[in-house]
Design a protein around this motif. Structure first.
Motif, mmCIF file in Angstrom:
data_model
loop_
_atom_site.group_PDB
_atom_site.id
_atom_site.type_symbol
_atom_site.label_atom_id
_atom_site.label_comp_id
_atom_site.label_asym_id
_atom_site.label_seq_id
_atom_site.Cartn_x
_atom_site.Cartn_y
_atom_site.Cartn_z
ATOM 1 N N MET A 159 0.596 -1.141 -0.497
ATOM 2 C CA MET A 159 0.087 -0.607 -0.194
ATOM 3 C C MET A 159 0.439 1.920 -0.022
ATOM 4 O O MET A 159 0.369 2.384 -0.732
ATOM 5 C CB MET A 159 -1.210 -0.248 1.218
ATOM 6 C CG MET A 159 -2.265 1.000 1.195
ATOM 7 S SD MET A 159 -3.136 1.266 2.368
ATOM 8 C CE MET A 159 -4.205 -1.040 2.627
ATOM 9 N N LYS A 160 1.799 1.203 0.825
ATOM 10 C CA LYS A 160 2.878 2.217 0.544
ATOM 11 C C LYS A 160 3.211 2.603 -1.176
ATOM 12 O O LYS A 160 3.274 3.789 -1.120
ATOM 13 C CB LYS A 160 4.638 1.932 1.461
ATOM 14 C CG LYS A 160 4.165 1.829 2.926
ATOM 15 C CD LYS A 160 5.567 1.110 3.257
ATOM 16 C CE LYS A 160 5.338 0.714 5.109
ATOM 17 N NZ LYS A 160 6.909 0.256 5.547
ATOM 18 N N LYS B 10 -6.727 5.152 -5.556
ATOM 19 C CA LYS B 10 -7.478 5.239 -4.881
ATOM 20 C C LYS B 10 -7.037 4.136 -4.059
ATOM 21 O O LYS B 10 -6.970 3.204 -4.065
ATOM 22 C CB LYS B 10 -8.847 5.793 -5.350
ATOM 23 C CG LYS B 10 -8.945 6.559 -6.262
ATOM 24 C CD LYS B 10 -9.976 7.211 -5.633
ATOM 25 C CE LYS B 10 -10.775 8.198 -6.867
ATOM 26 N NZ LYS B 10 -12.421 8.291 -7.136
ATOM 27 N N MET B 11 -6.831 4.606 -2.657
ATOM 28 C CA MET B 11 -7.102 3.441 -1.197
ATOM 29 C C MET B 11 -8.532 2.577 -1.768
ATOM 30 O O MET B 11 -8.079 1.585 -1.123
ATOM 31 C CB MET B 11 -7.226 4.661 0.110
ATOM 32 C CG MET B 11 -7.701 3.897 1.149
ATOM 33 S SD MET B 11 -6.347 2.528 1.644
ATOM 34 C CE MET B 11 -5.273 4.211 2.515
ATOM 35 N N LEU C 295 -8.254 -1.349 -1.794
ATOM 36 C CA LEU C 295 -8.816 -2.022 -0.701
ATOM 37 C C LEU C 295 -10.279 -3.670 -1.218
ATOM 38 O O LEU C 295 -9.705 -4.451 -1.314
ATOM 39 C CB LEU C 295 -9.628 -1.727 0.612
ATOM 40 C CG LEU C 295 -8.522 -0.313 1.643
ATOM 41 C CD1 LEU C 295 -9.428 0.077 2.688
ATOM 42 C CD2 LEU C 295 -7.641 -1.546 2.012
ATOM 43 N N ILE C 296 -10.189 -2.898 -2.186
ATOM 44 C CA ILE C 296 -11.192 -3.825 -3.537
ATOM 45 C C ILE C 296 -10.376 -4.980 -3.822
ATOM 46 O O ILE C 296 -10.919 -6.198 -3.844
ATOM 47 C CB ILE C 296 -11.800 -2.961 -3.926
ATOM 48 C CG1 ILE C 296 -12.676 -2.890 -2.976
ATOM 49 C CG2 ILE C 296 -13.046 -3.880 -4.981
ATOM 50 C CD1 ILE C 296 -13.784 -1.474 -4.483
ATOM 51 N N HIS C 297 -9.343 -4.368 -4.554
ATOM 52 C CA HIS C 297 -8.053 -5.523 -5.421
ATOM 53 C C HIS C 297 -7.534 -6.590 -3.998
ATOM 54 O O HIS C 297 -7.604 -7.451 -4.674
ATOM 55 C CB HIS C 297 -7.154 -4.619 -5.976
ATOM 56 C CG HIS C 297 -8.125 -4.205 -7.065
ATOM 57 N ND1 HIS C 297 -6.790 -2.866 -8.106
ATOM 58 C CD2 HIS C 297 -9.034 -4.161 -7.928
ATOM 59 C CE1 HIS C 297 -7.660 -3.058 -8.847
ATOM 60 N NE2 HIS C 297 -9.396 -3.410 -8.840
ATOM 61 N N MET C 298 -7.199 -5.829 -3.206
ATOM 62 C CA MET C 298 -7.073 -7.035 -1.907
ATOM 63 C C MET C 298 -8.147 -7.617 -1.642
ATOM 64 O O MET C 298 -7.515 -8.871 -1.434
ATOM 65 C CB MET C 298 -6.643 -5.707 -0.642
ATOM 66 C CG MET C 298 -5.496 -7.140 0.415
ATOM 67 S SD MET C 298 -5.111 -6.082 1.864
ATOM 68 C CE MET C 298 -6.737 -4.731 2.323
#
Length: 92
Positions: free
Chosen positions: A39-40, A46-47, A51-54
């Protein structure tokens, strides 16, 4: 036995019955940990998209592990078991 020992033995028993459940859990945690570290350096993404991909990758791994586990248990029940029963009949 203490409740800790009972919980540990219950988990081990379930892991022996369904060996792909711990694999799915470990894969889920591995993917989430990797994506959180990544994430860094996500750049312009976009955040929420990150997060959705994760979440999709982690859920996909778990569903895949569960599917393989079901197929493995079906193989043991319907293919491996009749072969063993057939061999036992031949030896008699």
């Amino acid at each position: 036995m203490t409740s800790y020992d009972e919980n540990e033995s219950k988990f081990m028993r379930k892991a022996k019955e369904n060996p792909f459940v711990p694999v799915g859990m470990a894969g889920f945690l591995g993917i989430v940990g990797y994506r959180l570290m990544k994430m860094k350096s996500r750049g312009d993404t976009k955040m929420s998209v990150h997060l959705i991909h994760m979440r999709v990758a982690a859920q996909g791994f778990v569903v895949g592990a569960m599917t393989i586990g079901v197929l493995y248990s079906m193989y043991k029940e319907y293919f491996a078991k009749p072969i063993q029963e057939q061999k036992a009949v031949e030896h008699k």
